[in-house]
Write an enzyme that holds these catalytic residues in place. Sequence first.
Site, PDB file in Angstrom:
ATOM      1  N   HIS A   1      33.737  64.870  37.105  1.00 17.23           N
ATOM      2  CA  HIS A   1      32.868  64.056  37.962  1.00 17.23           C
ATOM      3  C   HIS A   1      33.370  64.106  39.410  1.00 17.23           C
ATOM      4  O   HIS A   1      33.829  63.098  39.937  1.00 17.23           O
ATOM      5  CB  HIS A   1      32.862  62.598  37.472  1.00 17.23           C
ATOM      6  CG  HIS A   1      32.284  62.372  36.121  1.00 17.23           C
ATOM      7  ND1 HIS A   1      32.343  61.150  35.457  1.00 17.23           N
ATOM      8  CD2 HIS A   1      31.612  63.204  35.282  1.00 17.23           C
ATOM      9  CE1 HIS A   1      31.737  61.251  34.280  1.00 17.23           C
ATOM     10  NE2 HIS A   1      31.296  62.475  34.143  1.00 17.23           N
TER      11      HIS A   1
ATOM     12  N   GLU B   1      35.576  81.900  51.185  1.00 19.01           N
ATOM     13  CA  GLU B   1      35.982  82.437  49.876  1.00 19.01           C
ATOM     14  C   GLU B   1      34.949  82.170  48.767  1.00 19.01           C
ATOM     15  O   GLU B   1      35.029  82.786  47.706  1.00 19.01           O
ATOM     16  CB  GLU B   1      37.319  81.813  49.451  1.00 19.01           C
ATOM     17  CG  GLU B   1      38.488  82.127  50.383  1.00 19.01           C
ATOM     18  CD  GLU B   1      39.050  83.524  50.153  1.00 19.01           C
ATOM     19  OE1 GLU B   1      39.192  83.913  48.987  1.00 19.01           O
ATOM     20  OE2 GLU B   1      39.343  84.208  51.149  1.00 19.01           O
TER      21      GLU B   1
ATOM     22  N   GLU C   1      30.385  65.009  24.450  1.00 13.88           N
ATOM     23  CA  GLU C   1      29.725  66.233  24.929  1.00 13.88           C
ATOM     24  C   GLU C   1      30.106  67.434  24.061  1.00 13.88           C
ATOM     25  O   GLU C   1      29.826  68.571  24.430  1.00 13.88           O
ATOM     26  CB  GLU C   1      30.107  66.528  26.391  1.00 13.88           C
ATOM     27  CG  GLU C   1      29.846  65.407  27.381  1.00 13.88           C
ATOM     28  CD  GLU C   1      28.373  65.239  27.757  1.00 13.88           C
ATOM     29  OE1 GLU C   1      27.518  65.925  27.173  1.00 13.88           O
ATOM     30  OE2 GLU C   1      28.105  64.395  28.622  1.00 13.88           O
TER      31      GLU C   1
ATOM     32  N   HIS D   1      25.560  63.356  38.191  1.00 18.03           N
ATOM     33  CA  HIS D   1      26.527  63.171  37.102  1.00 18.03           C
ATOM     34  C   HIS D   1      27.832  63.947  37.344  1.00 18.03           C
ATOM     35  O   HIS D   1      28.897  63.359  37.381  1.00 18.03           O
ATOM     36  CB  HIS D   1      25.872  63.589  35.771  1.00 18.03           C
ATOM     37  CG  HIS D   1      26.749  63.428  34.574  1.00 18.03           C
ATOM     38  ND1 HIS D   1      26.272  63.343  33.287  1.00 18.03           N
ATOM     39  CD2 HIS D   1      28.092  63.337  34.451  1.00 18.03           C
ATOM     40  CE1 HIS D   1      27.269  63.195  32.446  1.00 18.03           C
ATOM     41  NE2 HIS D   1      28.390  63.199  33.126  1.00 18.03           N
TER      42      HIS D   1
ATOM     43  N   HIS E   1      34.218  69.832  32.094  1.00 16.08           N
ATOM     44  CA  HIS E   1      33.238  68.960  32.744  1.00 16.08           C
ATOM     45  C   HIS E   1      33.994  67.862  33.492  1.00 16.08           C
ATOM     46  O   HIS E   1      34.875  67.223  32.921  1.00 16.08           O
ATOM     47  CB  HIS E   1      32.303  68.358  31.695  1.00 16.08           C
ATOM     48  CG  HIS E   1      31.510  67.188  32.192  1.00 16.08           C
ATOM     49  ND1 HIS E   1      30.690  67.264  33.303  1.00 16.08           N
ATOM     50  CD2 HIS E   1      31.439  65.902  31.761  1.00 16.08           C
ATOM     51  CE1 HIS E   1      30.140  66.078  33.498  1.00 16.08           C
ATOM     52  NE2 HIS E   1      30.583  65.233  32.593  1.00 16.08           N
TER      53      HIS E   1
HETATM   54  P1  13P Z   1      33.451  61.391  26.732  1.00 16.21           P
HETATM   55  O1  13P Z   1      34.452  60.269  26.981  1.00 16.21           O
HETATM   56  O2  13P Z   1      32.727  61.199  25.427  1.00 16.21           O
HETATM   57  O3  13P Z   1      34.100  62.737  26.861  1.00 16.21           O
HETATM   58  O4  13P Z   1      32.317  61.293  27.865  1.00 16.21           O
HETATM   59  C1  13P Z   1      32.658  61.356  29.223  1.00 16.21           C
HETATM   60  C2  13P Z   1      31.630  62.011  30.064  1.00 16.21           C
HETATM   61  O5  13P Z   1      31.911  62.405  31.180  1.00 16.21           O
HETATM   62  C3  13P Z   1      30.261  62.213  29.528  1.00 16.21           C
HETATM   63  O6  13P Z   1      29.536  63.077  30.317  1.00 16.21           O
HETATM   64 ZN    ZN Z   2      30.310  63.152  32.437  1.00 16.64          ZN
END
Ligand code: 13P
Ligand code: ZN
Length: 274
Positions: A143, A171, A117, A212, A141
């Site tokens: 998950h 909050e 990314e 995602h 980023h």
């Molecule tokens: P990477 O291992 O390349 O960082 O990818 C993980 C991910 O969450 C892609 O959205």
């Molecule tokens: Zn991801």
Amino acid sequence: MSMTNIEVIQNYIRACDDGWLQGWHERNGGNLTYRLTTKEVVQCRPFMNAQAGEWVDIGVKADNLAGEYFLSTGSGKYFRNVILAPQDNICLVEISAQGDAYRIVWGLEKGGRPTSEFPTHFMNHSVRKTATDGAARVIYHAHPANLIALTYVLPLTSRDFSRVLWKSATECPVVFPGGVGVVPWMVPGGSEIALATCELMKEFEAAVWSHHGLFVSGNDFDLTFGLMHTIEKAAQIYVLAMSMGQGIRQTIEDDDLRAIARDFSVTIREEFLD
Ligand code: 13P
Ligand code: ZN
């Protein structure tokens, strides 16, 4: 003394480990990048490799990031392993004078490249640097499960997500008065998701990636991690409340959100209120 003793590297490693401990980083899920200050580059320089890696084309160009240095998690590397062996799982990269290529100057000692990314992070660093007059340094980023779960049941609009999250904990309107943007489902790592995220990050600090994860930006690790944490906890509260099966009986009303914004001196995105 080594690279990993430097305060900024320590803080970066801690942020990765905190994310792992939250359960947001199964396998290689998620990525973190940080734009170093000039002072931090000076601190790191004695520990950079004698021979820098090859220049690698990023595929996108950002004039305002020319010559900058970034920490990045490695593509395919696990957040779980960052604290155990930072030198093998993260890297420090230098950006070319043209702002279109990177080279590894430290880390990923057993091979690898920055996160897949990286082009998305890079373009968003450029946008956030401009939007904040240089203050924004972190892109994260992850998950987080509850937020992802909401992308299966809520309408995929910035307005719907912002309203649900604001009303899930008092909050929230103080922490993200601008709300959150929502990107429809897209293939990760590509230019399409990079561009769509950039469009949203001109006005939001957080973008939901449907089915995602979440993409957030902030000035430092505490603020950025805290934003991720606050949004995910709000999502969890909403999931818990809905899981009790009777729907939402009472909530924070729109005028209550306005009252919070007034008393905490933040500007809530009025167009998202009724
Ligand atoms: P990477 O291992 O390349 O960082 O990818 C993980 C991910 O969450 C892609 O959205
Ligand atoms: Zn991801």
